[in-house]
Scaffold this motif. Structure first.
Motif, PDB file in Angstrom:
ATOM      1  N   PHE A   1       0.827  -1.056  -0.008  1.00  0.00           N
ATOM      2  CA  PHE A   1      -0.016   0.013   0.115  1.00  0.00           C
ATOM      3  C   PHE A   1       0.836   0.999   0.206  1.00  0.00           C
ATOM      4  O   PHE A   1       0.399   2.218  -0.641  1.00  0.00           O
ATOM      5  CB  PHE A   1      -0.924  -0.046   1.185  1.00  0.00           C
ATOM      6  CG  PHE A   1      -2.045   1.157   1.206  1.00  0.00           C
ATOM      7  CD1 PHE A   1      -3.138   0.801   0.559  1.00  0.00           C
ATOM      8  CD2 PHE A   1      -1.663   2.333   2.016  1.00  0.00           C
ATOM      9  CE1 PHE A   1      -4.402   1.771   0.600  1.00  0.00           C
ATOM     10  CE2 PHE A   1      -2.522   3.273   1.770  1.00  0.00           C
ATOM     11  CZ  PHE A   1      -4.065   3.035   1.232  1.00  0.00           C
ATOM     12  N   GLY A   2       1.957   1.260   0.619  1.00  0.00           N
ATOM     13  CA  GLY A   2       2.841   2.277   0.962  1.00  0.00           C
ATOM     14  C   GLY A   2       3.486   2.853  -0.580  1.00  0.00           C
ATOM     15  O   GLY A   2       3.596   2.161  -1.347  1.00  0.00           O
ATOM     16  N   ILE A   3       3.652   4.173  -0.586  1.00  0.00           N
ATOM     17  CA  ILE A   3       4.322   4.803  -1.942  1.00  0.00           C
ATOM     18  C   ILE A   3       5.629   5.488  -1.182  1.00  0.00           C
ATOM     19  O   ILE A   3       5.741   6.648  -0.852  1.00  0.00           O
ATOM     20  CB  ILE A   3       3.326   5.848  -2.386  1.00  0.00           C
ATOM     21  CG1 ILE A   3       1.977   5.143  -2.774  1.00  0.00           C
ATOM     22  CG2 ILE A   3       3.971   6.346  -3.656  1.00  0.00           C
ATOM     23  CD1 ILE A   3       0.937   6.007  -3.493  1.00  0.00           C
ATOM     24  N   PRO A   4       6.702   4.891  -1.242  1.00  0.00           N
ATOM     25  CA  PRO A   4       7.836   5.483  -0.648  1.00  0.00           C
ATOM     26  C   PRO A   4       8.461   6.535  -1.329  1.00  0.00           C
ATOM     27  O   PRO A   4       9.298   7.308  -0.863  1.00  0.00           O
ATOM     28  CB  PRO A   4       8.778   4.061  -0.430  1.00  0.00           C
ATOM     29  CG  PRO A   4       8.215   3.399  -1.567  1.00  0.00           C
ATOM     30  CD  PRO A   4       6.814   3.516  -1.523  1.00  0.00           C
ATOM     31  N   ASP A   5       8.207   6.567  -2.747  1.00  0.00           N
ATOM     32  CA  ASP A   5       8.772   7.717  -3.641  1.00  0.00           C
ATOM     33  C   ASP A   5       7.950   8.963  -3.819  1.00  0.00           C
ATOM     34  O   ASP A   5       7.827   9.696  -4.838  1.00  0.00           O
ATOM     35  CB  ASP A   5       9.159   7.008  -4.676  1.00  0.00           C
ATOM     36  CG  ASP A   5       8.154   6.860  -5.814  1.00  0.00           C
ATOM     37  OD1 ASP A   5       7.120   6.226  -5.011  1.00  0.00           O
ATOM     38  OD2 ASP A   5       8.379   6.456  -7.099  1.00  0.00           O
ATOM     39  N   ALA A   6       6.840   9.255  -2.877  1.00  0.00           N
ATOM     40  CA  ALA A   6       5.864  10.150  -2.773  1.00  0.00           C
ATOM     41  C   ALA A   6       6.406  11.328  -3.055  1.00  0.00           C
ATOM     42  O   ALA A   6       5.987  12.336  -3.732  1.00  0.00           O
ATOM     43  CB  ALA A   6       5.032   9.999  -1.638  1.00  0.00           C
ATOM     44  N   ALA A   7       7.384  11.844  -2.323  1.00  0.00           N
ATOM     45  CA  ALA A   7       8.089  13.280  -2.326  1.00  0.00           C
ATOM     46  C   ALA A   7       8.505  13.351  -3.755  1.00  0.00           C
ATOM     47  O   ALA A   7       8.557  14.401  -4.444  1.00  0.00           O
ATOM     48  CB  ALA A   7       9.183  13.384  -1.315  1.00  0.00           C
TER      49      ALA A   7
END
Length: 392
Positions: free
Chosen positions: A345-351
């Motif tokens: 579920f996580g989006i680690p490259d959101a920034a």
């Protein structure tokens, strides 16, 4: 890419400030100049840095009840508008990014007035009231959840970027989720938001005391709670011979998260993003008075993904929580599947995704090219975010 001047406007709470700071660091690394506009509460979040400029604007919540409160809020927002407009004229930005919260209203309205292109970032699964007021004139809306309530009228403006989090949390993602073993301690992290949560102080210690003896004796708790609740929570754990560290604030949350088997928490936007990126299972207790019930929607998004269990305050009892904990902690498969679902579920490259969106708009000089109806198409979004996934 040529350096740009970029303004980040955010309300002075952690849920708005932390994503803005994460984006600021990425944009600075890419060579851009940054100005952050917020209200005085932002001082509490170490927002000052030699890497960027910070200016504070007056703000007040126009939703507060009472005629005089509303008049005061309107007056402060107008003063905030004037000071924000002056800051924008001086800084001369290429684009302004709004992170929501009522203190973002004045800077974004000033940007509209100066015909500076605006990107809005929504952290929650419900479009916030400030962003709702500003959405029509924004060039793009970056959302954190695939399904976000309230954005239906702006489909062509949407881009799913995720919610930026601290680098320390992203590093937790690469660490394995602790496996529950019969002879080793089980670590539970209890977080109640920026001010703690009284209901967690009331329910969690009692719930853990109800667990079967062979399970209970292996539990180790790290619990955040209000100052006025610390002594009684500590006594509750001591009476049941339970190992617990109780604090009003933990400055090592990434480390605690890394070592936790499960997290019991509120479901603010930053908490959801951090749990998912870290890949840790959770039991979520939404704050029932959250604006537009956004904490419930946040929690349900993670729950429907199989990464968490949502228990509403109205149904939360020690017995219900104890049964849920026992089910998870005594079944490694259930625990592992929830951890895997959180990780997915996580989006680690959101920034980075959000920075790409900002650069795309500023490089196309939307001040002169875009009309107020222009937006990002789905094909644009796909092309923009077809990047190599961050390694788990």
């Amino acid at each position: 890419m040529n350096p740009n001047r970029i303004v980040l406007a955010a309300g002075g709470t952690g849920g708005h400030i932390y994503p803005a700071l994460s984006l600021a660091k990425i944009l600075i690394d890419r060579g851009h100049e940054i100005l952050i506009l917020t209200d005085l509460r932002g001082i509490n979040f170490d927002i000052e840095s030699p890497l960027w400029e910070v200016r504070y604007v007056q703000a007040a919540n126009p939703s507060r009840p009472g005629f005089f409160s509303k008049c005061n809020a309107v007056a402060k927002l107008f003063l905030g508008f004037l000071s924000a407009r002056k800051a924008l004229k001086t800084f001369n930005p290429d684009v302004v990014i709004g992170f929501g919260g009522y203190p973002s209203l004045a800077p974004i309205m000033a940007a509209f007035f100066e015909k500076i292109p605006v990107v809005l970032h929504e952290q929650n699964a419900v479009l916030g009231r400030a962003n709702r007021l500003l959405a029509r004139k924004a060039k793009a809306i970056a959302k954190s959840f695939d399904k976000t309530i309230g954005v239906g009228f702006y489909k062509r403006k949407l881009a799913t970027t995720g919610n930026p989090v601290r680098e320390e949390i992203i590093r937790v993602r690469s660490t394995p989720v602790p496996v529950i073993k019969l002879t080793e301690p089980i670590c539970i992290l209890v977080l109640g938001g920026s001010l703690g949560a009284r209901i967690l102080s009331d329910v969690v210690p009692h719930a853990i005391s109800l667990l079967p003896k062979q399970l209970k004796q292996r539990i180790k708790v790290n619990q955040q709670c209000r100052l006025e609740d610390i002594e009684r929570v500590r006594c509750s754990y001591d009476e049941n011979n339970l190992s617990a560290e109780i604090k009003t604030f933990f400055d090592n949350v990434p480390s605690l998260l890394q070592n936790s088997h499960i997290v019991i928490s509120r479901s603010g936007a930053s908490t959801i993003a951090e749990l998912a990126i870290a890949g840790r299972p959770s039991i979520l207790i939404p704050y029932r008075f959250a604006m537009d019930n956004h904490q419930y929607e946040n929690a349900m998004a993670l729950s429907l993904a199989g990464a968490a269990w949502c228990i509403e305050e109205s149904t939360l009892t020690p017995e219900i929580l104890a049964k849920r904990l026992e089910l998870i902690l005594e079944d490694n498969q259930i625990h592992a599947e929830a951890a895997g679902a959180a990780h997915s579920f996580g989006i680690p490259d959101a920034a980075e995704r959000l920075a790409d969106l900002v650069e795309k708009l500023s490089s196309e000089n939307p001040r002169s090219i875009f009309s107020s109806q222009d937006a990002i198409s789905e094909n644009d979004e796909t092309a923009l975010f077809q990047r190599k996934a961050v390694s788990p």
